[in-house]
Design a protein around this motif. Structure first.
Motif, PDB file in Angstrom:
ATOM      1  N   GLU A   1      33.593  59.682  81.496  1.00 25.65           N
ATOM      2  CA  GLU A   1      34.986  59.316  81.724  1.00 25.65           C
ATOM      3  C   GLU A   1      35.302  57.978  81.054  1.00 25.65           C
ATOM      4  N   LYS A   2      34.334  57.092  81.008  1.00 26.14           N
ATOM      5  CA  LYS A   2      34.476  55.797  80.331  1.00 26.14           C
ATOM      6  C   LYS A   2      33.242  55.564  79.472  1.00 26.14           C
ATOM      7  N   THR A   3      33.456  54.827  78.376  1.00 29.12           N
ATOM      8  CA  THR A   3      32.364  54.458  77.482  1.00 29.12           C
ATOM      9  C   THR A   3      32.404  52.953  77.289  1.00 29.12           C
ATOM     10  N   LEU A   4      31.244  52.319  77.409  1.00 30.18           N
ATOM     11  CA  LEU A   4      31.118  50.874  77.223  1.00 30.18           C
ATOM     12  C   LEU A   4      30.176  50.620  76.053  1.00 30.18           C
ATOM     13  N   GLU A   5      30.650  49.855  75.080  1.00 30.61           N
ATOM     14  CA  GLU A   5      29.825  49.506  73.926  1.00 30.61           C
ATOM     15  C   GLU A   5      29.650  47.988  73.887  1.00 30.61           C
ATOM     16  N   ILE A   6      28.400  47.559  73.946  1.00 34.15           N
ATOM     17  CA  ILE A   6      28.085  46.133  73.825  1.00 34.15           C
ATOM     18  C   ILE A   6      27.925  45.846  72.336  1.00 34.15           C
TER      19      ILE A   6
ATOM     20  N   THR B   1      23.675  29.008  76.183  1.00 37.15           N
ATOM     21  CA  THR B   1      24.950  29.690  76.014  1.00 37.15           C
ATOM     22  C   THR B   1      24.670  31.180  75.899  1.00 37.15           C
ATOM     23  N   TYR B   2      25.287  31.953  76.776  1.00 39.21           N
ATOM     24  CA  TYR B   2      25.139  33.402  76.762  1.00 39.21           C
ATOM     25  C   TYR B   2      26.481  33.984  76.341  1.00 39.21           C
ATOM     26  N   LEU B   3      26.494  34.711  75.233  1.00 41.60           N
ATOM     27  CA  LEU B   3      27.712  35.300  74.699  1.00 41.60           C
ATOM     28  C   LEU B   3      27.561  36.817  74.638  1.00 41.60           C
ATOM     29  N   VAL B   4      28.521  37.514  75.207  1.00 39.32           N
ATOM     30  CA  VAL B   4      28.546  38.977  75.154  1.00 39.32           C
ATOM     31  C   VAL B   4      29.927  39.395  74.648  1.00 39.32           C
ATOM     32  N   THR B   5      29.926  40.262  73.644  1.00 42.90           N
ATOM     33  CA  THR B   5      31.155  40.849  73.127  1.00 42.90           C
ATOM     34  C   THR B   5      31.064  42.358  73.365  1.00 42.90           C
ATOM     35  N   TYR B   6      32.106  42.928  73.922  1.00 43.96           N
ATOM     36  CA  TYR B   6      32.071  44.354  74.250  1.00 43.96           C
ATOM     37  C   TYR B   6      33.457  44.967  74.118  1.00 43.96           C
TER      38      TYR B   6
ATOM     39  N   LYS C   1      40.556  46.219  72.832  1.00 39.93           N
ATOM     40  CA  LYS C   1      40.249  45.128  71.915  1.00 39.93           C
ATOM     41  C   LYS C   1      38.892  44.566  72.302  1.00 39.93           C
ATOM     42  N   GLU C   2      38.237  43.901  71.359  1.00 41.16           N
ATOM     43  CA  GLU C   2      36.952  43.271  71.666  1.00 41.16           C
ATOM     44  C   GLU C   2      37.171  42.177  72.707  1.00 41.16           C
ATOM     45  N   ILE C   3      36.312  42.171  73.694  1.00 35.50           N
ATOM     46  CA  ILE C   3      36.389  41.183  74.766  1.00 35.50           C
ATOM     47  C   ILE C   3      35.137  40.318  74.695  1.00 35.50           C
TER      48      ILE C   3
END
Length: 157
Positions: free
Chosen positions: A65-70, A94-99, A110-112
């Protein structure tokens, strides 16, 4: 007399917890039952999958139902300050995650970007303790990012 003091102390503490907004962390309330998670590091994925499973959301690879892409999952460590002798005194993590994510009915979001920064002191004499402290800080940072990602996906349409 002591029993009354204990009783009123318990009442006082309970009222203070209610007044400050304390609430036990419950499961997420999501409007979906299945999700597919891919990309990112193994550590982050394990935490995400664990959090979704705790909330009763199934992890699937086909027709979610939902797809999450890191898209990006990076931990950086830099020297923040040095002592007068030239040894490291403080580090900055510093921990950075874009998903991004999508539903069956929608296109990709949009990329978060989520970024968390923490500082900690370092001492060569306590190397083992400071390495454990760093691992704990990284774990807390990862937990905070996972909580944020799960909340974002849960409220999105």
């Amino acid at each position: 007399m002591i029993l009354k003091i204990k009783f009123f102390s318990l009442i006082f503490l309970s009222l203070m917890m209610v007044a400050c907004g304390f609430q036990l962390r419950g499961s997420i309330e999501a409007d979906f039952e299945t999700i597919h998670v891919y990309g990112g590091s193994e550590g982050l994925n394990k935490h995400l999958i664990k959090r979704f499973k705790q909330s009763g959301i199934k992890i699937v690879t086909k027709d979610p139902e939902k797809t999450l892409e890191i898209l990006n999952d990076r931990l950086d460590k830099r020297i923040l300050s040095l002592s007068s002798s030239g040894s490291v005194k403080e580090y900055e993590l510093t921990y950075l995650v874009t998903y991004r994510f999508k539903s069956l009915e929608s296109s990709w979001s949009k990329e978060i970007k989520k970024e968390i920064t923490r500082d900690y002191t370092y001492d060569d004499n306590d190397r083992v303790a400071k390495e454990l402290e760093e691992k704990n800080i990284v774990q807390q940072m990862r937990d905070e990012i996972v909580k944020s990602i799960v909340s974002q996906i849960s409220v999105s349409r």
